[in-house]
Design a protein around this motif. Sequence first.
Motif: not given
Length: 339
Positions: A66, A247, A251, A275-277, A280, A283, A285, A317, A319
């Motif tokens: 990440r 932020s 998201r 970083e963009w979600i 849900d 993600t 990056r 998770r 990554d």
Amino acid sequence: MIVLIERKEKRRILKILRGSSHLLSLTARLSMIVAVLGVATGLFSSVYGGLAGIPSAFVDIGYGARPMGMGGAYVALADDINTILWNPAGLTRLAGREITFMYADQMGLVPYYFAAYGQSFWQNHAHGEAIIHSGDEVLSETTLLAAYGYTPEGVLGPPLDRLRLGATFKVRLSSFGDNSDGGEERSRGDGFGFGLDLGAQWRATDKLILGVLARDILNTVSYNNEARGEKYSESVPSSLVLGLSTSASERLLFALDLEKSLYADTDDIIHFGAEWILLDPLTLRVGFSQNIGPEIYRSYSLGLGVRHDFRVGMGFRFDFAYIFNEVRDTSRVSTTLIF
């Protein structure tokens, strides 16, 4: 009617004045922080000034998929188990317990392994432990890490209640020359040392976090060359990293780090990441880093993360990060269990 209008106008003016007062207060705090960081940078440079020597041992290749997917801009953002390495102050932001494992084949030559565990305890405290291992029988290096984080949230009033502090202590072990094909004249022996990181994060607003990390502020490694009967010591280069994360929405977030050089033979480095979600569970990056010097070296990174929650408070998770650089592209793969 005129009286009511006057009262409404007074209320509107009071709101504006209160907002202006809050903005001025925030600006003053940020100015004070910038001034303190400027003084700290000057003091660090005066203490560590000179040549780093840039030893090849215990090189920080960047751990965690990440953070590396965001170009290494993570000092202010650090809020998961990777914070043990990037800023121990973020340990208190862990929602529960986390275990992670990362693998990297650096330049297709050296395998690196990173494993860590962390959790919060007693409401305002957190701890984490980790291990990094790299190399083979020719040269093997292992770093053991123990980290602690604390926040005065709920104990002290503002603005100190938005402060987080942390420290990571490292024990470094190495062995070299264990390969039998090197001949009797090969260098062989071992090394032992330690290092200390100190970090802090401060939530300036609901959308802005500032961070600082003094990496390897104290450190040394002592080597014993058994074949030659020599003993010597060297240090891992120290660094001071200043960062911020903001932020743009629930998201989308951005992070920016400045890795300040403390030596005459190393450059400052800028790290930027986003970083963009997207969904849900998914993600995306992107990251970028570049030194500030006569010869420019850039690297770009792309990353993605997939999270699956088994139930409330428990999830998994995955990554991945791919780093494009001028020497040879590399990648990072991390898996994390949250429970």
